[in-house]
Design an enzyme around this catalytic site. Structure first.
Site, PDB file in Angstrom:
ATOM      1  N   LYS A   1       0.823  -1.212   0.000  1.00 51.31           N
ATOM      2  CA  LYS A   1       0.000   0.000   0.000  1.00 51.31           C
ATOM      3  C   LYS A   1       0.857   1.262   0.000  1.00 51.31           C
ATOM      4  CE  LYS A   1      -2.964   2.759   2.918  1.00 51.31           C
ATOM      5  NZ  LYS A   1      -2.820   3.324   4.249  1.00 51.31           N
TER       6      LYS A   1
ATOM      7  N   ASP B   1      -5.506   7.829   9.050  1.00 45.53           N
ATOM      8  CA  ASP B   1      -5.666   7.317  10.400  1.00 45.53           C
ATOM      9  C   ASP B   1      -5.544   8.419  11.445  1.00 45.53           C
ATOM     10  OD1 ASP B   1      -6.033   4.663   9.688  1.00 45.53           O
ATOM     11  OD2 ASP B   1      -3.887   4.242   9.650  1.00 45.53           O
TER      12      ASP B   1
ATOM     13  N   MET C   1       6.642   7.368  17.433  1.00 45.05           N
ATOM     14  CA  MET C   1       6.264   8.326  16.402  1.00 45.05           C
ATOM     15  C   MET C   1       4.879   8.931  16.592  1.00 45.05           C
ATOM     16  SD  MET C   1       7.894   6.698  12.922  1.00 45.05           S
ATOM     17  CE  MET C   1       7.390   8.121  11.971  1.00 45.05           C
TER      18      MET C   1
END
Length: 436
Positions: A22, A121, A343
């Site tokens: 992806k 997201d 992160m």
């Protein structure tokens, strides 16, 4: 909103082939905007996020022809640049995080690129500064409409090569800057560049189109600008995140699974990270074989006997997209693991759902969680839950497949954004999963 109903506690068996990557596909598809010639791309995954980007390219005027399963021809010889200023584009571009990477190619070729604040997201703050600071270094003028969160860069006289040190090794930021720099006048150097295999793939594709990029695979890229690029044919790598997901699935469900055609040389530390959890996996040609872990798997401690810590890091470190998988797998390991998600500050917030299923997890803060493994002495309990993002969604699905009883997962569109026909592929190896 669709749901999955999963009957857990069933051992699976068989072969599974990973889809195309992806994260690579999002970059590669945007690169077709750099040339008016035909570009053939193979192994494109049939997932929501990629299909959204293909639709967006079509609305920009790119001619698109599907030539087979996962294979497409693109030709951007009549791009409608005015589409960028329409309300339809603002809505469409804002629904997809990967849409940010159309800006670099459009800026390089047409002198301007616009984008609404991208979606994706909800895993914490995701900066765009690296992208736009790179464009500004190449000579573009930046503007931002705060009211409707609309970003724009313009360079009507073209871009000029520059030396730059990125403030973070952003994968999408590096990709965007590289795609802009290949048509800039003069030489560009990008230090602290991302060097993920997907970024390497983009650079190899651009070089096959006539770009001059050296240092591919390192964190220092040198780009000699060229006047134009031509067409090419490119094949997308298998998705390393999906490969890691299948490794985790095999371990948690005590299943014997072979993952086919994984491109071992591009997996980096992923296999060894799972081995640290005690998972046995073998290289058989370019396949990964995972035997059924009927006796479970035991976590390896550090050499001084301290608790194992698994943390994300820029490539060649461990990818943050697999930390959710590792966390779930650790719930049934023998031993304890500290998961450190550096992160993103919201990516571990799905652990409450695992705790509801009986997992022993202590969330220390938004970035760290300690998992105390059950060693399969206590099976997770089935429950009803909702998928908050792609990676948490697949992790909850793995947990459900290992749990006792029937689980329901809501908001499965999040999983469909990143995993192709996942229910069909799981049923093919024996899973009891139904989409409703």
């Amino acid at each position: 909103m669709g749901i999955f109903k999963i009957e857990g506690g069933i051992s699976l068996k068989g072969e599974i082939t990973p889809q195309g990557a992806k994260n690579e596909a999002l970059q590669i598809l945007c690169a077709v905007l750099l040339t008016p010639e035909k570009v053939i791309i193979n192994n494109i995954p049939d997932i929501i996020d990629i299909n959204k980007l293909i639709t967006l390219l079509g609305n920009l005027g790119v001619k698109i022809q599907k030539t087979g399963s996962g294979s497409y021809t693109f030709q951007a010889d009549e791009v409608n640049i005015n589409y960028l200023e329409t309300e339809a584009f603002k809505k469409e571009g804002g629904s997809l995080r990967g849409s940010i990477m159309i800006v670099g190619p459009l800026l390089a070729r047409f002198g301007k690129g616009y984008i609404p604040k991208p979606g994706g997201d909800k895993i914490g703050r995701r900066r765009l500064d690296t992208h736009f600071e790179g464009f500004i270094n190449l000579g573009a003028k930046f503007r931002y409409n705060r009211e409707d969160h609309f970003y724009g860069v313009e360079a009507p006289k073209g871009l000029k090569g520059a030396n730059m040190l990125l403030d973070e090794a952003s994968v999408t930021g590096t990709a965007n800057i590289v795609m802009a720099a290949v048509l800039a006048k003069g030489k560009t150097t990008v230090y602290n560049a991302a060097c993920e295999p997907y970024l390497q793939q983009l650079c190899k594709m651009l070089n096959s189109m006539g770009a001059k990029i050296t240092g591919v695979g390192s964190n220092l890229l040198t780009i000699e600008g060229v006047e134009s690029l031509g067409g090419c044919e490119h094949r997308i790598l298998p998705d390393m995140i999906e490969i890691g997901s299948w490794i985790g699935l095999a371990a948690m469900t005590k299943s014997e699974i072979t993952i086919k055609d994984v491109s071992w040389d591009n997996l980096g530390v992923i296999p060894n990270t799972f081995r640290k959890l005690g998972i046995t996996l073998e290289r058989r040609g370019d396949d990964i074989y995972i035997p059924a872990h009927v006796d479970g798997y035991e976590v390896k401690t550090d050499i001084d006997g301290s608790i194992l810590t698994i943390a994300d890091a820029p490539w060649p470190g461990f990818t943050p997209d697999l930390l959710s998988i590792v966390l779930v797998v650790a719930t049934q390991a023998k031993g304890d693991v500290l998961i450190h998600q550096k992160m993103f500050e919201s990516r571990l917030f799905f652990v409450d759902k695992l705790i509801d299923m009986g997992a022993k997890i202590m969330l220390c803060d938004p970035h760290r969680a300690v998992v105390m493994g059950h060693d399969f002495k206590s099976q997770l309990k089935a429950t009803t839950m909702s998928s908050p993002d792609i990676r948490a969604g697949i992790s909850l699905l793995i947990a459900a497949l290992s749990a006792k009883g029937t689980s329901t997962i809501q908001n499965i569109e999040q999983i469909d954004r990143g995993y192709e026909r996942i229910d069909e592929r799981l049923r093919a190896i024996g899973a009891n999963i139904v989409r409703a």
